[in-house]
Design an enzyme around this catalytic site. Structure first.
Site, short mmCIF file in Angstrom:
data_model
loop_
_atom_site.label_atom_id
_atom_site.label_comp_id
_atom_site.label_asym_id
_atom_site.label_seq_id
_atom_site.Cartn_x
_atom_site.Cartn_y
_atom_site.Cartn_z
N ASP B 230 0.81 -1.22 0.00
CA ASP B 230 0.00 0.00 0.00
C ASP B 230 0.84 1.26 0.00
O ASP B 230 0.35 2.36 0.25
CB ASP B 230 -0.95 0.00 1.20
CG ASP B 230 -2.18 -0.85 0.94
OD1 ASP B 230 -2.39 -1.22 -0.22
OD2 ASP B 230 -2.89 -1.16 1.90
N GLU B 231 2.12 1.12 -0.26
CA GLU B 231 3.01 2.26 -0.15
C GLU B 231 3.70 2.55 -1.47
O GLU B 231 4.72 3.22 -1.50
CB GLU B 231 4.06 1.99 0.94
CG GLU B 231 3.47 1.77 2.32
CD GLU B 231 3.07 3.07 2.98
OE1 GLU B 231 3.66 4.11 2.64
OE2 GLU B 231 2.15 3.06 3.82
#
Lengths: 286, 286, 286, 286
Positions: B230-231
């Site tokens: 998610d980064e």
């Protein structure tokens, strides 16, 4: 939104229970007070009730008598209430460091009458913003701070807050971490503004981190101080779009605009008794 | 923004050095290509140069010949470039779970021709969205997943991606964590959408955490997948205001609208070759 | 967005024709100028081409020599161009009436260096804002106006504009209608801010009309003056949500915030040569 | 915002007079109804009072009995009120032409239960959107229209509205001007969406006009139909930024997104009885 000069405000909260609205609205009717704006909300998860009314007395009105008469009824519902007279301007201390964008914005709104606060002092750990305060005829206290003198410096600030009887403290980009004692002292009556970036960045130079990450939004959060400095109950948040052409200094500049507007908005809500604190969060009748 | 049917796109990046613009624009002139939109940016901190041009050939044009002729010149600048023909629609696989808001939005845009992708398959770990895909005449692959079958399930997905020759993979609320191998495989060609809340919340039930915290904004981030799920590099972000009346399920509903728009926007940028990846961040000529 | 201290800007426009980009970018390369940001746009309906480049000379640079050398090449394309040296701050006159929100905002940005203009005078038909100008050490000219003295008053203003050599005139809520001669004189170098409401309201007291209509948005438009006063080419527009609780005076207050931000943004674009005027509309490389 | 399955809504308005709140809140208390959300507003210029309450009966509840018991009390204040039972879904007819973006968006929200309406028919002057309606199992009536058959076509529509008992009519980009009779018939129960551009443009091809003017914002207004077709009382408005790269067709595309969101928002407000009509404007407790 704008009010007639005879408009009072009452704000209250209590546990959820049948009759929480009626206890107040019936009393207002009895007192011949006409309600011009009313909001209530029941938080069914927190089982807590919040209500705010603006009203105009249709007859002679004595705030103190009103308070005393309503007290026993409120007590039945374990209701805390606060009555605010027309024209009330809370005594205010503003704390700043070197950055002046929020202070400038607040003093402008103050000067044109858009921010009904009674500023008693501007306090800073730097001398830089003295001329700006002076131009608005405001006392400016310069209390320098070093790691060694922190306790002493906070004592000076505390003294100003006490001597001015400040009901509201605005941290308008005051760049020092307050001690836990100070946070507790100011709990619920001090509003801070700080950046809020997506994703969140901890530690120093947040805008540099945001740049490295390539964020496309920068934001600001206005919140009450509690003993968890930058994590107190949120009052309002603002945001602006950015892109790859924003170097760290550009993100900072963009942040300034958002911070000004967000802080001024939060103070407006607070002054108008639109903000209720409960369980480390807020209900805001915006 | 809208283009004539004969408009090509070239996008390139290379280290910063005198002549990076000229090497491309001079060549386009020589090839009798008229530039209709041009953006370049030099990241002075990253010392990296990015350029994107839309152009219309004023004479017969052969993409392959263009590529071969430009290759040696680009090589002098260590420039990576990508030439995109008019009407190119990348072969696409969409991955979903049960939530259909993003899929519905994407298929609508696809259907009306606003999203020029060539959807080859919809893949899911649940059967629920099959009818929606079917109505759009799209093959739907249901690959259930359990902790035990994860590797196997991903193998199935990989097979679909390979067999369809997918150039773009859209994770339209696919609620499974991809394996590091899968992330690496899809690096730079898979776009994910996830919530972004202020402050950031890690772990399960982020909207519940956001509710507890009393956030006043909910947002969404569209980003490329990399090995840090998610980064990955952010493409674009959206945000909407909320207040105390938003229970967790209301925050989720509000999040849906933001997610749809943010994901569609990011895909649009990607398809039009407006997004450049570099050092875990993006340059987006929006 | 922020630039190094040696960054020049060139902005140009001409009819659409093969080679419009190349003629500039090739020349910059020859002059050993490194392009750090570049935007071009071809308006296919208007058949007009626009280009803007920021660049850093990698060698000794003489602006006048550059201009002379580029002149004949530009002439071949009927290209108008403007070269802007690093640190250029246009000589500026600000015109105001009684409302000070825009002036206060501009002077703040000016004071902190965020608005690189060289303010030579503040001109007003009222004396009210003299102290604000004085605090910023700016000359203030009070030229009262009556229907009878309008021509004379404008002559005074014209004199200030001429004597200061003003390249930019900002109408920061100057509430007088300018004469056609004045509009023509200031064409393309005077920026005005005015409300923009949906639907549009003509005539007096627009905010009262908007209140009657129950609008849910109030906005502001920053535009160049032309001979059609409030209808000049739009540079940028801003908007804020309102609701039924906004009485006319509240709409006005909300309008103030939008006006400040929108005007400051437009001036920023203008100073950075991001705005191109053409056929009563603008191209803005924001 | 989300409600428990036993939540009723009451909405009322009447002339301003002491006791307008109390008459309702006292009654709710007597009926053992717990108020979970309450908003009231007094328009001091219009001298009109508006109130909306959500409440949960704490005992057996009979809506009809409630209505009858409250009637005489309301009558004392000349108060109009409307009581809405939990789970009420107004019978709805949607009118469309060829553009399907709003219909698709509404049907999606309808399908996932986010839009609690009971769609009885989709009516159109074109056959194009029949498959979309069919996929959602909705009857579709195609009533072609020519200048000669307009009266007759409207008669057909009226028949559908009457036979379905439609309480709500949504004009989701229905591109025909309704006759005055039709407008009157639908007054207060028909919601239309149309573009709103700054400045306002009258006549044909508004987006082309907006392009010529170089607008930097495009918007949409959702409003009730009255006998002044596009000028009925505004419910809500939305807006999106655009720039010079937006050709007319791009403005139209951008407009689509704004229209979808704005229309869906307005319908949501209407269904939840948040909208009050008065003097050609609305009060919206959003």
């Amino acid at each position: 939104m704008s009010r007639t000069p005879d408009t009072w405000i009452i704000a209250a909260q209590c546990p959820s229970r049948l009759g929480t609205v009626d206890v107040l609205t019936r009393f207002l009717k009895e007192q011949r007070c006409y309600i011009t704006e009313l909001s209530s909300f029941d938080d069914r998860l927190g089982e807590r009730f919040f209500i705010r009314a603006e009203f105009r007395p249709e007859t002679d009105f004595d705030g103190e008598a009103f308070r005393q008469a309503f007290d026993p009824r409120a007590a039945e519902f374990a209701m805390d209430f606060e009555l605010t007279a027309p024209g009330t301007r809370p005594r205010t201390v503003i704390m700043v460091s070197k950055a002046d964008h929020c202070l400038n914005d607040l003093l402008y709104r103050y000067r044109i009458g858009q921010l009904p606060i009674d500023i008693r002092a501007v306090v800073s750990n730097h001398p830089d913003l003295e001329p700006l305060a002076a131009w608005h005829d405001l006392p400016y206290h310069h209390f320098p701070i070093t790691p060694e003198t922190k306790a002493q410096q906070e004592a000076h600030i505390r003294q100003v807050i006490e001597e001015t009887g400040a009901e509201l403290v605005i941290l308008a980009r005051y760049m020092q971490v307050l001690s836990p004692e100070m946070c507790t002292l100011l709990s619920g009556r001090a509003i801070n503004i700080h950046h809020s970036l997506l994703p969140g960045f901890k530690g120093a130079k947040p805008y540099h981190q945001a740049y490295e990450k390539g964020v496309k939004l920068v934001g600001a959060t206005a919140h009450y101080i509690n003993n968890d400095l930058d994590e107190g109950p949120i009052i309002t948040q603002g945001v602006e779009a950015v892109d790859h052409t924003h170097y760290p200094e550009d993100l900072v500049a963009k942040g300034r605009d958002v911070e000004c507007l967000t802080l001024a908005k939060a103070i407006g809500y607070h002054i108008e008794r639109r903000v209720f604190l409960y369980a480390n969060r807020t209900v805001v009748f915006a």
